[in-house]
Design a protein around this motif. Structure first.
Motif, PDB file in Angstrom:
ATOM      1  N   PHE A  35       0.832  -1.208   0.000  1.00 23.46           N
ATOM      2  CA  PHE A  35       0.000   0.000   0.000  1.00 23.46           C
ATOM      3  C   PHE A  35       0.868   1.261   0.000  1.00 23.46           C
ATOM      4  N   LEU A  36       1.888   1.281   0.867  1.00 17.86           N
ATOM      5  CA  LEU A  36       2.766   2.447   0.930  1.00 17.86           C
ATOM      6  C   LEU A  36       3.497   2.654  -0.389  1.00 17.86           C
ATOM      7  N   SER A  37       3.930   1.560  -1.017  1.00 17.58           N
ATOM      8  CA  SER A  37       4.605   1.664  -2.298  1.00 17.58           C
ATOM      9  C   SER A  37       3.658   2.212  -3.368  1.00 17.58           C
ATOM     10  N   PHE A  38       2.372   1.815  -3.312  1.00 20.51           N
ATOM     11  CA  PHE A  38       1.397   2.266  -4.305  1.00 20.51           C
ATOM     12  C   PHE A  38       1.127   3.768  -4.184  1.00 20.51           C
ATOM     13  N   VAL A  39       0.867   4.248  -2.967  1.00 18.39           N
ATOM     14  CA  VAL A  39       0.520   5.658  -2.790  1.00 18.39           C
ATOM     15  C   VAL A  39       1.743   6.560  -2.924  1.00 18.39           C
ATOM     16  N   ARG A  40       2.951   5.966  -2.851  1.00 21.32           N
ATOM     17  CA  ARG A  40       4.166   6.774  -2.999  1.00 21.32           C
ATOM     18  C   ARG A  40       4.877   6.497  -4.317  1.00 21.32           C
ATOM     19  N   ASN A  41       4.099   6.065  -5.319  1.00 27.46           N
ATOM     20  CA  ASN A  41       4.619   5.933  -6.682  1.00 27.46           C
ATOM     21  C   ASN A  41       5.856   5.027  -6.740  1.00 27.46           C
ATOM     22  N   GLY A  42       5.770   3.860  -6.053  1.00 29.87           N
ATOM     23  CA  GLY A  42       6.826   2.858  -6.141  1.00 29.87           C
ATOM     24  C   GLY A  42       7.911   2.964  -5.098  1.00 29.87           C
ATOM     25  N   VAL A  43       7.887   4.004  -4.275  1.00 34.74           N
ATOM     26  CA  VAL A  43       8.890   4.148  -3.213  1.00 34.74           C
ATOM     27  C   VAL A  43       8.413   3.376  -1.994  1.00 34.74           C
ATOM     28  N   GLY A  44       9.160   2.344  -1.611  1.00 36.03           N
ATOM     29  CA  GLY A  44       8.725   1.458  -0.531  1.00 36.03           C
ATOM     30  C   GLY A  44       9.052   1.984   0.857  1.00 36.03           C
ATOM     31  N   GLN A  45       8.914   1.074   1.812  1.00 39.16           N
ATOM     32  CA  GLN A  45       9.140   1.444   3.211  1.00 39.16           C
ATOM     33  C   GLN A  45      10.603   1.731   3.505  1.00 39.16           C
ATOM     34  N   THR A  46      10.802   2.658   4.430  1.00 38.59           N
ATOM     35  CA  THR A  46      12.135   2.837   4.979  1.00 38.59           C
ATOM     36  C   THR A  46      12.342   1.779   6.058  1.00 38.59           C
ATOM     37  N   GLU A  47      13.572   1.631   6.509  1.00 37.32           N
ATOM     38  CA  GLU A  47      13.858   0.647   7.558  1.00 37.32           C
ATOM     39  C   GLU A  47      13.111   1.004   8.841  1.00 37.32           C
ATOM     40  N   PHE A  48      13.028   2.306   9.130  1.00 35.65           N
ATOM     41  CA  PHE A  48      12.297   2.734  10.320  1.00 35.65           C
ATOM     42  C   PHE A  48      10.821   2.372  10.219  1.00 35.65           C
ATOM     43  N   GLU A  49      10.226   2.616   9.047  1.00 33.67           N
ATOM     44  CA  GLU A  49       8.811   2.299   8.866  1.00 33.67           C
ATOM     45  C   GLU A  49       8.569   0.803   8.960  1.00 33.67           C
ATOM     46  N   ARG A  50       9.485   0.019   8.408  1.00 35.52           N
ATOM     47  CA  ARG A  50       9.322  -1.438   8.462  1.00 35.52           C
ATOM     48  C   ARG A  50       9.340  -1.926   9.914  1.00 35.52           C
ATOM     49  N   ASP A  51      10.270  -1.411  10.708  1.00 33.01           N
ATOM     50  CA  ASP A  51      10.355  -1.815  12.113  1.00 33.01           C
ATOM     51  C   ASP A  51       9.116  -1.351  12.884  1.00 33.01           C
ATOM     52  N   LEU A  52       8.639  -0.133  12.578  1.00 33.71           N
ATOM     53  CA  LEU A  52       7.472   0.398  13.275  1.00 33.71           C
ATOM     54  C   LEU A  52       6.227  -0.434  12.971  1.00 33.71           C
ATOM     55  N   VAL A  53       6.052  -0.812  11.705  1.00 33.32           N
ATOM     56  CA  VAL A  53       4.907  -1.636  11.326  1.00 33.32           C
ATOM     57  C   VAL A  53       4.965  -2.981  12.024  1.00 33.32           C
ATOM     58  N   ALA A  54       6.143  -3.586  12.068  1.00 34.62           N
ATOM     59  CA  ALA A  54       6.298  -4.878  12.731  1.00 34.62           C
ATOM     60  C   ALA A  54       5.959  -4.780  14.217  1.00 34.62           C
ATOM     61  N   GLU A  55       6.394  -3.681  14.827  1.00 37.21           N
ATOM     62  CA  GLU A  55       6.122  -3.482  16.246  1.00 37.21           C
ATOM     63  C   GLU A  55       4.627  -3.319  16.512  1.00 37.21           C
ATOM     64  N   LEU A  56       3.935  -2.532  15.650  1.00 38.33           N
ATOM     65  CA  LEU A  56       2.501  -2.303  15.835  1.00 38.33           C
ATOM     66  C   LEU A  56       1.698  -3.578  15.591  1.00 38.33           C
TER      67      LEU A  56
END
Length: 402
Positions: free
Chosen positions: A370-391
């Motif tokens: 979803f993040l890659s789609f709304v950001r025109n192919g730019v995926g998660q940063t490492e911080f965002e990936r860790d935050l999503v995993a934590e949540l």
């Protein structure tokens, strides 16, 4: 006789919520200088004097000042109402204004009664055609109350039909009077080049769209001063649009601002008056510029320094739409008024539906996609990936303990 052909002053119009009164005032001051420096005899304004049928007090003040200064500079004024104007308000006290050399033509019954001025070669008849909406004027000609009025069976359903009828009246009157002639009209004439077609400012003049009027309708007069199109245009040598004196839309940014100087000489051959026509540029108080690039480039590159004082429309090419881009741009370009995100790289998401894309995917994969789609192919940063995993882990733990 030296004539300055203008139109579409649109007094009172805003530009992306900003008032244009002061900018228009400086342009009209420049027009007064042209009148004085070039010994203009007559200034014609072919419709859309105001932008609204209910002009503000400040708009009336600006018009009054401009007309007074034009008269002081030595020229008479002839103006007609356009589709933006209220004919009644613009024409109020026109009878008395005419005594002072300011001729305002707003009523249908005035079309065949010219303003006649004289130079060393004889009379010049100025016929003003106010904007005539067919649905609102056809009843005026439904009976033959005068010899030169419409026949009961004459169709007056389109702007072309109305102007054809009016021009027939003008030609009949001119045949009796003799002499040279100028016609003012506000319409969308067929033959306007594609690059000069109506911009977003030039509202339709009929309910169903722009009602084209063939140039052939205007056969006869020595010069036809047209209004409605905001860019200058030459349909024939003797039939022209002057355009608006001020830019009112970024679609008009490349169109020059000015007026036509028309030197109307004698009619020596009986085939029409001699014409010498010259374009006269008017001041541009603030340029309009469309700037394209990534946000960081627009904010830092030296090549954009020349545009810092302009009205700016920014086109951002960043792959991801920058957050708060307008606020950042206005720090360098205080008059940036529009922003468009047009990424230079657009990721192809394929033809799959959303349901197909997330089928059998894990929650982390769905969020990442979803993040890659709304950001025109730019995926998660490492911080965002860790935050999503934590949540997600915290959510799963909560479900287990409940």
């Amino acid at each position: 006789m030296r004539i300055l052909h203008t139109s579409d002053w649109h007094i009172g119009r805003t530009f992306h919520t900003h008032s244009t009164l002061e900018h228009l005032r400086s342009v009209l001051d420049g027009l007064v200088d042209v009148v004085r420096d070039r010994s203009i005899d007559v200034v014609v304004v072919a419709g859309d004097v105001f932008d609204s049928a209910m002009p503000s007090a400040d708009s009336y003040t600006l018009l009054a000042t401009a007309l007074r200064e034009i008269r002081k500079a030595g020229a008479q004024v002839i103006m007609t109402s356009g589709n933006h104007d209220s004919a009644t308000r613009l024409g109020f006290q026109s009878e008395w204004a005419g005594l002072a050399g300011i001729h305002v033509i707003t009523r249908p019954e005035q079309v065949a009664s010219p303003v006649t001025l004289t130079d060393e070669y004889g009379p010049v008849h100025f016929y003003g055609i106010p904007f005539l909406e067919p649905a609102l004027v056809r009843h005026l000609y439904s009976t033959q109350t005068r010899a030169n009025q419409a026949r009961p069976d004459q169709a007056l359903k389109t702007h072309e039909q109305v102007l054809t009828f009016v021009m027939d009246q003008i030609r009949a009157d001119l045949a009796v009077r003799g002499g040279r002639s100028v016609v003012l009209a506000h319409c969308f004439a067929a033959g306007v080049a594609a690059t000069q077609e109506a911009s977003d400012v030039e509202r339709d003049i009929t309910a169903g769209g722009l009602d084209l009027v063939p140039v052939s309708v205007f056969e006869g007069p020595d010069y036809v001063a047209l209004g409605h199109i905001h860019g200058r245009a030459r349909l024939e040598d003797r039939v022209r649009y002057s355009g608006a004196p001020l830019h009112y839309s970024f679609a008009e940014a490349a169109k020059p601002r000015g007026a036509w100087q028309v030197d109307l000489g004698p009619d020596r051959s009986g085939k029409g008056a001699e014409l010498e026509i010259e374009w006269v540029a008017l001041p541009i108080p603030r340029r309009l510029s469309v700037l394209t690039g990534e946000l960081e480039e627009l904010l830092t590159a030296d090549r954009f320094a020349a545009f810092e004082g302009d009205w700016v429309s920014a086109v951002l090419t960043d792959q991801v739409r920058p957050l708060d881009g307008m606020r950042a741009l206005q720090k360098r370009f205080p008059h940036c008024v529009t922003l468009e995100h047009r990424p230079a790289v657009v990721v192809d998401t394929g033809g799959e539906s959303y349901a197909e894309r997330i089928n059998r995917q894990t929650d982390p994969d769905i969020i990442a996609g979803f993040l890659s789609f709304v950001r025109n192919g730019v995926g998660q940063t490492e911080f965002e990936r860790d935050l999503v995993a934590e949540l997600l882990a915290a959510g799963e733990l909560k479900e287990v303990t409940q």
